[in-house]
Scaffold this active site. Structure first.
Site, short mmCIF file in Angstrom:
data_model
loop_
_atom_site.label_atom_id
_atom_site.label_comp_id
_atom_site.label_asym_id
_atom_site.label_seq_id
_atom_site.Cartn_x
_atom_site.Cartn_y
_atom_site.Cartn_z
N ASP A 98 0.86 -1.19 0.00
CA ASP A 98 0.00 0.00 0.00
C ASP A 98 0.89 1.24 0.00
OD1 ASP A 98 -2.25 1.69 0.32
OD2 ASP A 98 -3.25 0.15 1.53
N ASP A 193 -3.00 4.71 -2.51
CA ASP A 193 -4.03 5.30 -1.67
C ASP A 193 -4.47 6.66 -2.20
OD1 ASP A 193 -5.51 5.24 0.95
OD2 ASP A 193 -4.28 7.02 1.33
N GLU A 243 -6.69 3.74 -5.81
CA GLU A 243 -7.91 4.07 -5.09
C GLU A 243 -8.35 5.45 -5.54
OE1 GLU A 243 -9.61 4.53 -0.53
OE2 GLU A 243 -7.61 5.27 -1.03
N HIS A 316 -11.03 -2.29 4.23
CA HIS A 316 -10.82 -1.84 5.61
C HIS A 316 -11.56 -0.54 5.94
CE1 HIS A 316 -8.01 0.27 3.09
NE2 HIS A 316 -7.83 1.17 4.02
N ASP A 317 -12.12 0.11 4.92
CA ASP A 317 -12.86 1.36 5.13
C ASP A 317 -14.36 1.18 4.99
OD1 ASP A 317 -10.63 2.96 5.60
OD2 ASP A 317 -10.35 3.42 3.47
#
Length: 545
Positions: A98, A193, A243, A316-317
Protein backbone atom coordinates in the site's frame (compact mmCIF):
# COMPACT_ATOMS: atom_id res chain seq x y z
CA UNK A 1 3.71 -15.25 -12.24
CA UNK A 2 3.69 -13.05 -15.34
CA UNK A 3 1.93 -9.81 -16.08
CA UNK A 4 -0.87 -11.12 -18.38
CA UNK A 5 -2.22 -13.45 -15.67
CA UNK A 6 -3.46 -10.72 -13.36
CA UNK A 7 -6.72 -10.24 -15.25
CA UNK A 8 -7.68 -13.77 -14.20
CA UNK A 9 -6.29 -13.39 -10.70
CA UNK A 10 -8.00 -12.64 -7.40
CA UNK A 11 -6.49 -10.35 -4.77
CA UNK A 12 -6.92 -10.93 -1.03
CA UNK A 13 -6.73 -7.83 1.14
CA UNK A 14 -5.13 -8.13 4.57
CA UNK A 15 -5.47 -5.54 7.32
CA UNK A 16 -2.48 -6.82 9.29
CA UNK A 17 -3.40 -5.03 12.49
CA UNK A 18 -6.41 -7.35 12.75
CA UNK A 19 -5.26 -10.45 10.88
CA UNK A 20 -3.24 -12.65 13.25
CA UNK A 21 -0.76 -12.27 16.11
CA UNK A 22 1.27 -15.44 16.74
CA UNK A 23 3.22 -13.39 19.29
CA UNK A 24 0.12 -12.86 21.47
CA UNK A 25 0.10 -9.09 21.00
CA UNK A 26 -2.82 -6.68 20.86
CA UNK A 27 -2.26 -6.22 17.13
CA UNK A 28 -1.42 -8.56 14.28
CA UNK A 29 1.99 -8.79 12.67
CA UNK A 30 3.79 -9.56 9.43
CA UNK A 31 4.74 -12.97 10.87
CA UNK A 32 1.02 -13.50 11.38
CA UNK A 33 0.46 -13.09 7.64
CA UNK A 34 3.28 -15.51 6.83
CA UNK A 35 1.81 -18.06 9.24
CA UNK A 36 -1.48 -18.09 7.30
CA UNK A 37 -0.11 -18.33 3.76
CA UNK A 38 -1.13 -21.98 3.40
CA UNK A 39 -4.71 -21.00 4.20
CA UNK A 40 -4.63 -18.30 1.50
CA UNK A 41 -3.06 -20.70 -0.98
CA UNK A 42 -5.92 -23.13 -0.28
CA UNK A 43 -8.40 -20.38 -1.11
CA UNK A 44 -6.67 -19.93 -4.46
CA UNK A 45 -5.78 -16.24 -4.47
CA UNK A 46 -2.69 -15.04 -6.34
CA UNK A 47 -1.99 -11.66 -4.75
CA UNK A 48 -2.08 -10.28 -1.22
CA UNK A 49 -2.68 -6.57 -0.77
CA UNK A 50 -1.43 -5.66 2.69
CA UNK A 51 -2.43 -2.28 4.14
CA UNK A 52 0.45 -0.11 5.40
CA UNK A 53 3.05 -1.61 7.74
CA UNK A 54 5.46 1.33 7.53
CA UNK A 55 6.64 3.19 10.60
CA UNK A 56 3.75 5.36 11.76
CA UNK A 57 2.25 7.02 14.84
CA UNK A 58 -0.95 5.12 13.88
CA UNK A 59 -3.29 8.09 14.08
CA UNK A 60 -4.98 6.70 10.98
CA UNK A 61 -4.03 3.04 11.33
CA UNK A 62 -0.85 3.32 9.31
CA UNK A 63 -2.08 5.64 6.57
CA UNK A 64 -0.03 8.34 8.31
CA UNK A 65 3.48 7.22 7.33
CA UNK A 66 6.44 8.64 9.25
CA UNK A 67 9.14 6.59 7.46
CA UNK A 68 8.51 4.96 4.08
CA UNK A 69 11.68 2.85 4.39
CA UNK A 70 11.04 1.33 7.83
CA UNK A 71 8.64 -1.28 9.19
CA UNK A 72 6.62 -0.19 12.21
CA UNK A 73 7.87 -2.18 15.23
CA UNK A 74 4.30 -3.15 16.07
CA UNK A 75 4.27 -5.23 12.86
CA UNK A 76 7.79 -6.66 13.07
CA UNK A 77 10.98 -6.08 11.12
CA UNK A 78 12.23 -5.72 7.56
CA UNK A 79 13.52 -9.29 7.83
CA UNK A 80 9.95 -10.39 8.59
CA UNK A 81 8.74 -8.66 5.45
CA UNK A 82 11.50 -10.22 3.33
CA UNK A 83 10.49 -13.62 4.70
CA UNK A 84 6.85 -12.95 3.81
CA UNK A 85 7.79 -12.04 0.23
CA UNK A 86 9.85 -15.25 -0.14
CA UNK A 87 7.28 -17.55 1.43
CA UNK A 88 4.41 -16.02 -0.54
CA UNK A 89 6.35 -16.31 -3.79
CA UNK A 90 7.02 -19.99 -3.02
CA UNK A 91 3.24 -20.51 -3.01
CA UNK A 92 2.66 -18.54 -6.21
CA UNK A 93 1.40 -15.48 -4.34
CA UNK A 94 2.65 -11.96 -4.99
CA UNK A 95 2.68 -9.25 -2.32
CA UNK A 96 1.09 -5.89 -3.07
CA UNK A 97 2.21 -2.94 -0.92
CA UNK A 98 0.00 0.00 0.00
CA UNK A 99 1.57 3.28 -1.14
CA UNK A 100 0.40 6.42 0.69
CA UNK A 101 1.77 9.47 -1.10
CA UNK A 102 -1.07 12.00 -1.16
CA UNK A 103 0.10 12.84 2.36
CA UNK A 104 2.59 11.85 5.02
CA UNK A 105 2.52 11.91 8.79
CA UNK A 106 3.45 15.24 10.33
CA UNK A 107 6.09 13.19 12.17
CA UNK A 108 7.82 12.35 8.88
CA UNK A 109 11.32 13.80 8.54
CA UNK A 110 10.24 15.73 5.44
CA UNK A 111 7.48 17.52 7.31
CA UNK A 112 9.63 18.20 10.34
CA UNK A 113 12.20 19.84 8.06
CA UNK A 114 9.41 21.69 6.29
CA UNK A 115 8.21 23.03 9.65
CA UNK A 116 11.74 24.15 10.45
CA UNK A 117 11.88 26.15 7.22
CA UNK A 118 14.44 23.94 5.46
CA UNK A 119 14.89 25.42 2.00
CA UNK A 120 14.53 22.06 0.23
CA UNK A 121 11.65 20.60 2.22
CA UNK A 122 9.43 23.61 2.87
CA UNK A 123 7.94 23.17 -0.59
CA UNK A 124 7.40 19.41 -0.14
CA UNK A 125 4.05 20.35 1.46
CA UNK A 126 1.30 22.82 0.65
CA UNK A 127 1.54 26.05 2.65
CA UNK A 128 -0.64 29.17 2.38
CA UNK A 129 -0.89 32.49 4.15
CA UNK A 130 -4.67 32.17 4.35
CA UNK A 131 -6.89 29.06 4.56
CA UNK A 132 -9.73 28.29 2.17
CA UNK A 133 -13.10 26.78 3.00
CA UNK A 134 -11.97 23.29 1.87
CA UNK A 135 -13.14 20.60 4.26
CA UNK A 136 -11.20 17.65 5.62
CA UNK A 137 -12.66 14.27 4.77
CA UNK A 138 -12.48 13.51 8.49
CA UNK A 139 -14.48 16.61 9.41
CA UNK A 140 -13.65 20.28 9.94
CA UNK A 141 -11.50 22.67 7.93
CA UNK A 142 -8.66 21.16 5.86
CA UNK A 143 -6.04 23.76 6.89
CA UNK A 144 -3.94 23.82 10.07
CA UNK A 145 -2.17 26.93 11.33
CA UNK A 146 1.51 26.85 12.22
CA UNK A 147 2.31 29.68 14.62
CA UNK A 148 6.06 29.61 14.02
CA UNK A 149 5.78 30.36 10.30
CA UNK A 150 2.43 32.13 10.31
CA UNK A 151 1.16 29.88 7.53
CA UNK A 152 -1.37 27.07 7.13
CA UNK A 153 -0.68 23.58 5.76
CA UNK A 154 -3.24 21.50 3.88
CA UNK A 155 -4.52 18.22 5.32
CA UNK A 156 -7.35 16.66 3.35
CA UNK A 157 -7.50 13.94 5.99
CA UNK A 158 -6.44 14.06 9.65
CA UNK A 159 -4.57 17.09 10.98
CA UNK A 160 -1.55 14.80 11.43
CA UNK A 161 -1.62 13.86 7.71
CA UNK A 162 -0.09 16.75 5.76
CA UNK A 163 -0.68 16.77 2.00
CA UNK A 164 2.44 16.44 -0.14
CA UNK A 165 3.08 19.01 -2.85
CA UNK A 166 3.21 17.09 -6.11
CA UNK A 167 4.09 20.28 -7.98
CA UNK A 168 7.58 19.84 -6.50
CA UNK A 169 9.68 17.77 -8.93
CA UNK A 170 12.25 16.79 -6.29
CA UNK A 171 9.51 15.50 -3.98
CA UNK A 172 8.12 13.37 -6.80
CA UNK A 173 11.56 11.90 -7.50
CA UNK A 174 11.95 11.03 -3.82
CA UNK A 175 8.58 9.24 -3.95
CA UNK A 176 9.58 7.27 -7.06
CA UNK A 177 12.91 6.33 -5.49
CA UNK A 178 11.04 4.96 -2.47
CA UNK A 179 8.69 2.94 -4.70
CA UNK A 180 11.64 1.49 -6.62
CA UNK A 181 13.11 0.39 -3.29
CA UNK A 182 10.03 -1.77 -2.61
CA UNK A 183 9.75 -2.96 -6.19
CA UNK A 184 13.35 -4.18 -6.10
CA UNK A 185 12.61 -6.11 -2.89
CA UNK A 186 10.31 -8.36 -4.89
CA UNK A 187 7.01 -6.57 -4.33
CA UNK A 188 4.62 -7.60 -7.12
CA UNK A 189 2.02 -4.87 -6.86
CA UNK A 190 1.19 -1.42 -5.58
CA UNK A 191 -2.12 -0.18 -4.25
CA UNK A 192 -2.07 3.61 -4.44
CA UNK A 193 -4.03 5.30 -1.67
CA UNK A 194 -6.40 8.14 -2.75
CA UNK A 195 -4.04 8.65 -5.68
CA UNK A 196 -6.41 10.79 -7.74
CA UNK A 197 -6.22 13.56 -5.11
CA UNK A 198 -2.50 14.31 -5.50
CA UNK A 199 -2.92 17.12 -8.05
CA UNK A 200 -4.51 20.25 -6.59
CA UNK A 201 -5.73 23.33 -8.43
CA UNK A 202 -2.98 25.76 -7.52
CA UNK A 203 -5.05 28.89 -6.93
CA UNK A 204 -7.04 26.96 -4.28
CA UNK A 205 -10.43 28.45 -5.21
CA UNK A 206 -13.47 28.56 -2.95
CA UNK A 207 -17.19 28.24 -3.55
CA UNK A 208 -20.12 26.92 -1.53
CA UNK A 209 -18.84 23.31 -1.79
CA UNK A 210 -16.38 21.36 0.39
CA UNK A 211 -13.62 21.94 -2.16
CA UNK A 212 -13.26 18.38 -3.43
CA UNK A 213 -14.01 19.29 -7.04
CA UNK A 214 -10.83 21.40 -7.08
CA UNK A 215 -8.52 18.48 -6.25
CA UNK A 216 -10.37 15.31 -7.33
CA UNK A 217 -8.89 14.04 -10.61
CA UNK A 218 -6.88 17.26 -10.54
CA UNK A 219 -5.28 19.17 -13.41
CA UNK A 220 -1.97 17.26 -13.61
CA UNK A 221 -3.07 13.84 -12.32
CA UNK A 222 -2.62 11.94 -15.60
CA UNK A 223 0.77 13.58 -16.16
CA UNK A 224 1.91 12.44 -12.72
CA UNK A 225 0.69 8.87 -13.16
CA UNK A 226 2.37 8.56 -16.55
CA UNK A 227 5.57 9.80 -14.97
CA UNK A 228 5.21 7.31 -12.11
CA UNK A 229 4.67 4.51 -14.61
CA UNK A 230 7.83 5.43 -16.51
CA UNK A 231 9.89 5.83 -13.34
CA UNK A 232 8.67 2.78 -11.38
CA UNK A 233 6.44 0.29 -13.21
CA UNK A 234 7.51 0.18 -16.84
CA UNK A 235 9.38 -2.99 -17.75
CA UNK A 236 8.66 -4.70 -14.43
CA UNK A 237 6.27 -7.51 -13.51
CA UNK A 238 4.01 -5.55 -11.17
CA UNK A 239 0.30 -4.81 -11.03
CA UNK A 240 -1.06 -1.47 -9.88
CA UNK A 241 -4.42 -0.36 -8.59
CA UNK A 242 -5.44 3.20 -7.80
CA UNK A 243 -7.91 4.07 -5.09
CA UNK A 244 -10.00 6.75 -6.75
CA UNK A 245 -11.95 9.04 -4.44
CA UNK A 246 -15.16 10.55 -5.90
CA UNK A 247 -13.84 9.90 -9.40
CA UNK A 248 -15.56 9.62 -12.79
CA UNK A 249 -15.87 6.78 -15.27
CA UNK A 250 -14.10 8.76 -18.00
CA UNK A 251 -11.08 9.36 -15.78
CA UNK A 252 -10.94 5.70 -14.73
CA UNK A 253 -10.94 4.61 -18.36
CA UNK A 254 -7.88 6.81 -18.82
CA UNK A 255 -6.23 5.67 -15.58
CA UNK A 256 -6.51 1.99 -16.49
CA UNK A 257 -6.33 1.96 -20.29
CA UNK A 258 -3.24 0.05 -21.49
CA UNK A 259 -2.74 2.73 -24.13
CA UNK A 260 -2.41 5.46 -21.50
CA UNK A 261 0.34 3.62 -19.58
CA UNK A 262 -0.75 4.74 -16.12
CA UNK A 263 -2.25 1.98 -13.92
CA UNK A 264 -3.46 -1.61 -14.29
CA UNK A 265 -6.88 -0.98 -12.71
CA UNK A 266 -8.90 1.33 -10.50
CA UNK A 267 -11.08 1.20 -7.41
CA UNK A 268 -14.18 3.38 -7.58
CA UNK A 269 -16.65 3.74 -4.73
CA UNK A 270 -19.89 5.03 -6.20
CA UNK A 271 -21.60 1.66 -5.69
CA UNK A 272 -20.78 1.86 -1.97
CA UNK A 273 -22.70 5.10 -1.49
CA UNK A 274 -26.12 3.66 -2.29
CA UNK A 275 -26.97 3.72 1.41
CA UNK A 276 -25.93 7.38 1.83
CA UNK A 277 -29.23 9.35 1.85
CA UNK A 278 -28.62 12.72 0.21
CA UNK A 279 -24.93 11.87 0.09
CA UNK A 280 -24.66 11.70 3.88
CA UNK A 281 -22.60 8.74 5.10
CA UNK A 282 -23.31 8.74 8.84
CA UNK A 283 -27.06 8.22 8.66
CA UNK A 284 -28.60 4.79 9.23
CA UNK A 285 -30.44 3.89 6.02
CA UNK A 286 -31.28 0.91 3.77
CA UNK A 287 -29.46 0.58 0.46
CA UNK A 288 -31.02 1.44 -2.90
CA UNK A 289 -30.92 -1.85 -4.80
CA UNK A 290 -31.90 -0.46 -8.21
CA UNK A 291 -29.26 2.24 -7.88
CA UNK A 292 -26.66 -0.38 -6.91
CA UNK A 293 -27.36 -2.36 -10.07
CA UNK A 294 -27.37 0.76 -12.21
CA UNK A 295 -24.00 2.00 -10.95
CA UNK A 296 -22.30 -1.39 -11.19
CA UNK A 297 -23.74 -1.97 -14.66
CA UNK A 298 -22.69 1.48 -15.89
CA UNK A 299 -19.10 0.80 -14.85
CA UNK A 300 -19.15 -2.71 -16.33
CA UNK A 301 -20.33 -1.39 -19.69
CA UNK A 302 -18.25 1.78 -19.64
CA UNK A 303 -14.93 0.11 -18.82
CA UNK A 304 -15.37 -2.90 -21.13
CA UNK A 305 -12.69 -2.96 -23.80
CA UNK A 306 -11.24 0.35 -22.58
CA UNK A 307 -10.03 0.08 -19.00
CA UNK A 308 -10.14 -2.39 -16.14
CA UNK A 309 -12.17 -2.50 -12.93
CA UNK A 310 -11.03 -3.64 -9.52
CA UNK A 311 -14.30 -5.14 -8.27
CA UNK A 312 -15.05 -5.45 -4.57
CA UNK A 313 -17.69 -5.30 -1.86
CA UNK A 314 -15.51 -4.80 1.20
CA UNK A 315 -12.28 -3.28 2.41
CA UNK A 316 -10.82 -1.84 5.61
CA UNK A 317 -12.86 1.36 5.13
CA UNK A 318 -16.23 -0.26 4.42
CA UNK A 319 -18.79 -2.23 6.46
CA UNK A 320 -19.07 -6.00 6.04
CA UNK A 321 -21.07 -6.67 2.89
CA UNK A 322 -23.19 -9.47 4.36
CA UNK A 323 -24.42 -6.97 6.95
CA UNK A 324 -24.76 -4.18 4.39
CA UNK A 325 -26.40 -5.76 1.34
CA UNK A 326 -27.29 -9.20 2.70
CA UNK A 327 -28.86 -10.72 5.79
CA UNK A 328 -26.34 -11.35 8.56
CA UNK A 329 -28.74 -13.21 10.84
CA UNK A 330 -31.32 -15.61 9.34
CA UNK A 331 -29.59 -16.06 5.97
CA UNK A 332 -25.97 -15.17 6.60
CA UNK A 333 -24.50 -18.09 4.65
CA UNK A 334 -26.94 -17.86 1.72
CA UNK A 335 -26.60 -14.09 1.32
CA UNK A 336 -22.80 -14.16 1.68
CA UNK A 337 -22.63 -16.73 -1.12
CA UNK A 338 -25.14 -14.77 -3.22
CA UNK A 339 -23.10 -11.57 -2.96
CA UNK A 340 -19.93 -13.46 -3.86
CA UNK A 341 -21.57 -14.99 -6.93
CA UNK A 342 -22.81 -11.63 -8.22
CA UNK A 343 -19.44 -9.93 -7.78
CA UNK A 344 -17.25 -12.72 -9.15
CA UNK A 345 -19.36 -13.02 -12.27
CA UNK A 346 -18.49 -9.44 -13.24
CA UNK A 347 -15.58 -8.25 -15.38
CA UNK A 348 -12.58 -7.01 -13.45
CA UNK A 349 -10.14 -8.20 -10.84
CA UNK A 350 -12.00 -9.31 -7.69
CA UNK A 351 -10.70 -8.25 -4.29
CA UNK A 352 -11.65 -10.28 -1.21
CA UNK A 353 -11.29 -8.58 2.14
CA UNK A 354 -10.11 -10.73 5.06
CA UNK A 355 -13.05 -12.58 6.61
CA UNK A 356 -15.36 -11.94 3.66
CA UNK A 357 -14.63 -15.49 2.48
CA UNK A 358 -16.15 -16.91 5.69
CA UNK A 359 -19.07 -14.47 5.87
CA UNK A 360 -17.85 -12.28 8.74
CA UNK A 361 -20.39 -9.65 9.87
CA UNK A 362 -20.41 -6.20 11.40
CA UNK A 363 -19.78 -6.58 15.15
CA UNK A 364 -22.79 -4.50 16.23
CA UNK A 365 -20.95 -2.71 19.04
CA UNK A 366 -23.40 -0.83 21.29
CA UNK A 367 -20.97 1.50 23.04
CA UNK A 368 -18.93 4.30 21.51
CA UNK A 369 -16.09 3.18 23.79
CA UNK A 370 -15.70 0.03 21.67
CA UNK A 371 -14.82 2.03 18.54
CA UNK A 372 -11.26 3.07 17.66
CA UNK A 373 -11.60 4.66 14.21
CA UNK A 374 -10.55 8.30 14.05
CA UNK A 375 -13.19 9.14 11.42
CA UNK A 376 -15.95 7.59 13.53
CA UNK A 377 -14.94 9.42 16.69
CA UNK A 378 -14.44 12.76 14.91
CA UNK A 379 -17.79 12.56 13.13
CA UNK A 380 -19.61 11.54 16.31
CA UNK A 381 -18.27 14.62 18.10
CA UNK A 382 -19.04 16.91 15.17
CA UNK A 383 -22.59 15.62 14.64
CA UNK A 384 -23.43 15.75 18.34
CA UNK A 385 -22.31 19.39 18.38
CA UNK A 386 -24.68 19.95 15.45
CA UNK A 387 -27.57 18.52 17.47
CA UNK A 388 -27.80 14.93 16.18
CA UNK A 389 -28.92 12.62 18.99
CA UNK A 390 -26.65 9.99 20.53
CA UNK A 391 -29.13 7.28 19.52
CA UNK A 392 -29.16 8.36 15.85
CA UNK A 393 -25.39 8.59 15.74
CA UNK A 394 -24.91 5.15 17.27
CA UNK A 395 -27.37 3.64 14.78
CA UNK A 396 -25.36 5.19 11.95
CA UNK A 397 -22.01 4.15 13.40
CA UNK A 398 -23.14 0.53 13.88
CA UNK A 399 -23.98 0.49 10.19
CA UNK A 400 -21.25 2.68 8.64
CA UNK A 401 -18.15 2.82 10.84
CA UNK A 402 -14.86 1.69 9.33
CA UNK A 403 -14.32 -0.38 12.47
CA UNK A 404 -17.03 -2.76 11.24
CA UNK A 405 -14.38 -4.33 9.00
CA UNK A 406 -11.45 -3.91 11.38
CA UNK A 407 -12.39 -6.34 14.13
CA UNK A 408 -10.01 -9.30 14.45
CA UNK A 409 -10.06 -12.08 11.90
CA UNK A 410 -12.03 -15.00 13.31
CA UNK A 411 -9.82 -18.09 13.10
CA UNK A 412 -11.49 -20.43 15.60
CA UNK A 413 -13.79 -20.62 18.63
CA UNK A 414 -11.07 -20.09 21.25
CA UNK A 415 -10.93 -16.79 23.19
CA UNK A 416 -10.50 -13.74 20.94
CA UNK A 417 -11.29 -15.99 17.96
CA UNK A 418 -7.73 -17.31 17.90
CA UNK A 419 -6.47 -13.90 16.74
CA UNK A 420 -4.20 -13.49 19.77
CA UNK A 421 -3.55 -15.04 23.15
CA UNK A 422 -3.43 -11.51 24.56
CA UNK A 423 -6.05 -8.76 24.59
CA UNK A 424 -6.86 -7.48 21.09
CA UNK A 425 -6.68 -3.77 20.25
CA UNK A 426 -10.38 -3.83 19.38
CA UNK A 427 -13.04 -6.32 20.48
CA UNK A 428 -13.82 -9.42 18.44
CA UNK A 429 -17.30 -9.71 16.91
CA UNK A 430 -19.55 -11.62 19.32
CA UNK A 431 -20.42 -14.37 16.81
CA UNK A 432 -16.87 -15.69 16.45
CA UNK A 433 -17.71 -19.06 18.04
CA UNK A 434 -19.95 -19.86 15.05
CA UNK A 435 -18.34 -17.77 12.30
CA UNK A 436 -14.67 -18.72 12.00
CA UNK A 437 -12.13 -20.27 9.64
CA UNK A 438 -11.86 -23.59 11.46
CA UNK A 439 -15.61 -24.17 11.22
CA UNK A 440 -15.66 -23.07 7.58
CA UNK A 441 -12.87 -25.44 6.54
CA UNK A 442 -14.68 -28.36 8.16
CA UNK A 443 -17.91 -27.68 6.25
CA UNK A 444 -17.85 -28.48 2.51
CA UNK A 445 -20.90 -26.21 2.04
CA UNK A 446 -19.36 -23.21 3.78
CA UNK A 447 -18.93 -19.72 2.38
CA UNK A 448 -15.19 -20.42 2.11
CA UNK A 449 -15.59 -23.24 -0.42
CA UNK A 450 -18.08 -21.18 -2.39
CA UNK A 451 -15.44 -18.47 -2.79
CA UNK A 452 -12.82 -21.08 -3.65
CA UNK A 453 -15.01 -22.38 -6.47
CA UNK A 454 -15.62 -18.88 -7.83
CA UNK A 455 -11.89 -18.16 -7.81
CA UNK A 456 -11.28 -21.40 -9.70
CA UNK A 457 -13.98 -20.56 -12.26
CA UNK A 458 -12.32 -17.23 -13.04
CA UNK A 459 -9.16 -19.06 -14.03
CA UNK A 460 -11.05 -21.66 -16.08
CA UNK A 461 -13.68 -19.64 -17.94
CA UNK A 462 -12.39 -17.01 -20.35
CA UNK A 463 -15.84 -15.46 -20.57
CA UNK A 464 -15.50 -14.18 -17.00
CA UNK A 465 -12.46 -12.19 -18.11
CA UNK A 466 -13.43 -11.14 -21.62
CA UNK A 467 -17.20 -11.38 -21.96
CA UNK A 468 -19.58 -8.49 -22.68
CA UNK A 469 -21.86 -7.57 -19.79
CA UNK A 470 -25.62 -7.11 -20.23
CA UNK A 471 -28.02 -6.47 -17.37
CA UNK A 472 -31.39 -8.21 -17.80
CA UNK A 473 -33.28 -6.82 -14.79
CA UNK A 474 -32.42 -3.11 -14.42
CA UNK A 475 -35.69 -2.15 -12.77
CA UNK A 476 -36.53 -5.32 -10.82
CA UNK A 477 -36.89 -4.63 -7.10
CA UNK A 478 -35.58 -8.02 -5.98
CA UNK A 479 -33.55 -9.71 -8.75
CA UNK A 480 -30.22 -8.93 -10.37
CA UNK A 481 -29.77 -10.98 -13.53
CA UNK A 482 -27.06 -10.41 -16.10
CA UNK A 483 -25.16 -12.20 -18.82
CA UNK A 484 -21.50 -12.31 -19.80
CA UNK A 485 -20.92 -13.30 -23.41
CA UNK A 486 -18.14 -13.96 -25.88
CA UNK A 487 -18.37 -15.56 -29.32
CA UNK A 488 -17.98 -19.04 -27.82
CA UNK A 489 -19.17 -18.83 -24.21
CA UNK A 490 -22.02 -17.40 -22.16
CA UNK A 491 -22.67 -17.04 -18.47
CA UNK A 492 -25.98 -16.13 -16.85
CA UNK A 493 -26.03 -14.95 -13.24
CA UNK A 494 -29.39 -14.71 -11.46
CA UNK A 495 -29.62 -13.52 -7.86
CA UNK A 496 -32.43 -12.83 -5.42
CA UNK A 497 -31.22 -10.02 -3.14
CA UNK A 498 -33.98 -10.44 -0.57
CA UNK A 499 -35.73 -12.92 1.72
CA UNK A 500 -39.12 -13.46 0.03
CA UNK A 501 -39.22 -16.06 -2.71
CA UNK A 502 -39.62 -14.85 -6.28
CA UNK A 503 -39.54 -16.12 -9.86
CA UNK A 504 -37.60 -15.26 -13.00
CA UNK A 505 -37.98 -16.29 -16.63
CA UNK A 506 -34.50 -17.23 -17.78
CA UNK A 507 -33.45 -16.52 -21.38
CA UNK A 508 -33.85 -19.16 -24.03
CA UNK A 509 -30.94 -21.53 -24.21
CA UNK A 510 -30.07 -21.54 -20.53
CA UNK A 511 -32.61 -24.09 -19.31
CA UNK A 512 -30.18 -26.88 -20.20
CA UNK A 513 -27.02 -24.95 -19.29
CA UNK A 514 -24.53 -26.20 -16.74
CA UNK A 515 -24.85 -24.81 -13.21
CA UNK A 516 -21.30 -23.86 -12.19
CA UNK A 517 -22.13 -21.99 -8.98
CA UNK A 518 -25.14 -22.25 -6.71
CA UNK A 519 -25.83 -21.50 -3.06
CA UNK A 520 -28.60 -24.09 -2.68
CA UNK A 521 -28.55 -27.77 -3.62
CA UNK A 522 -30.58 -27.86 -6.84
CA UNK A 523 -32.17 -25.00 -8.83
CA UNK A 524 -35.97 -24.97 -8.87
CA UNK A 525 -36.47 -24.74 -12.63
CA UNK A 526 -39.76 -25.48 -14.39
CA UNK A 527 -39.11 -25.08 -18.10
CA UNK A 528 -37.74 -21.54 -18.22
CA UNK A 529 -39.33 -20.40 -14.95
CA UNK A 530 -36.80 -20.23 -12.16
CA UNK A 531 -38.11 -20.14 -8.61
CA UNK A 532 -35.67 -18.30 -6.38
CA UNK A 533 -35.51 -18.90 -2.64
CA UNK A 534 -34.22 -16.41 -0.08
CA UNK A 535 -30.94 -14.89 -1.30
CA UNK A 536 -30.56 -17.60 -3.92
CA UNK A 537 -27.93 -17.08 -6.62
CA UNK A 538 -27.12 -19.28 -9.61
CA UNK A 539 -24.43 -19.03 -12.27
CA UNK A 540 -25.25 -20.89 -15.50
CA UNK A 541 -22.61 -21.60 -18.15
CA UNK A 542 -22.87 -22.78 -21.74
CA UNK A 543 -20.66 -23.00 -24.78
CA UNK A 544 -21.96 -21.77 -28.12
CA UNK A 545 -21.40 -23.64 -31.34
Amino acid sequence: MTQPNWRKSVVYQIYPKSFYSPEGNATGSIKGVTAKLDYLAELGIEYIWMTPVYKSPQNDNGYDVSDYYAIDPSYGTMDDLDELVREAEARGIGLMMDIVVNHSSTEHEWFQKSLAGDERYRDYYIWRDEPTNWESKFGGNAWKYDEASGQYYLHLFDVTQADLNWENEQMREDVYEMMRFWRDKGIKGFRLDVINLISKQQDFPEDDSDGRKFYTDGPRIHEYLKEMNREVFDGHDVITVGEMSSTTLDHCVRYSSPDERELSMTFSFHHLKVDYPNGEKFVAAPFDFVQLKDIMSTWQEGMHGKGWNAIFWCNHDQPRVVSRFGNDTDHRVESAKMLATVLHGLQGTPYIYQGEEIGMTNPGFDSLDEYRDIETLNVYKLKREQGVSHEDMMAAIKQKSRDNSRTPMQWDATPHAGFTSGTPWINVAPNYADVNVETALDDPNSVFYHYKNLISLRKELDVLTDGDYTILTPDALDIWAYTRKTEHEEVLVVANFYGPETTYEIPAGFSQAEVVSHNYDVPQLDGTTLSLRAYEAIMFYKRNA
